[in-house]
Write an enzyme that holds these catalytic residues in place. Sequence first.
Site, PDB file in Angstrom:
ATOM      1  CB  CYS A 144       6.555  11.011 -21.833  1.00 53.23           C
ATOM      2  SG  CYS A 144       5.515  11.165 -22.781  1.00 53.23           S
ATOM      3  CE  LYS A 187       4.979   2.880   1.731  1.00 60.22           C
ATOM      4  NZ  LYS A 187       5.340   2.111   0.464  1.00 60.22           N
ATOM      5  N   PRO A 211       0.911  -1.315  -0.115  1.00 63.49           N
ATOM      6  CG  PRO A 211      -0.723  -1.670   1.595  1.00 63.49           C
ATOM      7  CD  PRO A 211       0.757  -2.038   1.197  1.00 63.49           C
ATOM      8  CD  GLU A 212       1.500   3.800  -3.934  1.00 65.30           C
ATOM      9  OE1 GLU A 212       2.650   4.873  -3.688  1.00 65.30           O
ATOM     10  OE2 GLU A 212       1.892   2.915  -4.549  1.00 65.30           O
ATOM     11  CB  CYS A 236       3.909  10.779 -26.574  1.00 68.42           C
ATOM     12  SG  CYS A 236       4.843   9.368 -26.111  1.00 68.42           S
TER      13      CYS A 236
HETATM   14 ZN   LIG Z   1       4.569   9.269 -23.638  1.00 68.19          ZN
END
Ligand SMILES: [Zn+2]
Length: 273
Positions: free
Chosen positions: A272, A55, A2-3, A250
């Site tokens: 990117c 956490k 978990p974040e 993109c």
């Molecule tokens: Zn991209």
Amino acid sequence: MPEGDTIFRAARTLHRALAGKTILRFESMLPALTRVHEDSPVTGRTVENVESRGKHVLMRFSGGLVLRTHMRMNGSWHIYRPGEAWRRARRDMRIVLATPDFEAVGFNIPVAEFLTDRSLARHDELRRLGPDLLSDDFDEADAVARIRARHATEIGEVLLNQRVLAGIGNVYKSEVLFACRVNPFVAAGTLDEAAVRNLVETAKKFLRVNASSDLAAMTTYTGFRRTTRRDDPGQRLWVYGRARQPCRRCGTPIRVRAQGGNARLTYWCPGCQ
Ligand SMILES: [Zn+2]
């Protein structure tokens, strides 16, 4: 895993349900907890507060007792009304804390211990946590300096290191790096200060937006983001979990690769980033 925002919400939900209430019943499958409970019972104590630190979830009881839990990969806290059917099997239960109004049930929690105020202050793992992105006294300059000090380590690995910066998990690692157009595999030391500051600010923003959304409300906390259609990670994330799908910016196919000592998956757009 978990974040930080998930843990923050879990702690807040537990706090709202339990704070100020007396524990009527305590159960645990973990001998380290039941041993303490036998000597100095949890039953009869009042829950003073519940907070997250990185956490870790810290639950403080009257009389100077603190329960520390860490979810690792599969642990979760649920909140139920008394008598409500659990959504997980009883065999997965590790901890039950029942008050007159709510029952907090910890499922598959791998790390749990009782601490005193003193052992909490001296706790190695907690003391070594980096600045906590969700803490009110988050020190951004310190966070930037700690990241830049990891010269040769890949930035994707650095962002997951809770001793550098507390709160980022595997999902936000990929998302933050994409948002900032930083390649996950460059060494931290090659990024200039402005780029690192941008990563820290973006991580803070992502975590705080998610921490403040009240998806879990007061009913049941299920340990991970709700899987309603709107919160489907596939619908709302930039790169995480989207290998081979076109980049939302993109069109280049998103790539995935294991990174770091624990071989955590990193998603990125070669166009990117
Ligand atoms: Zn991209």
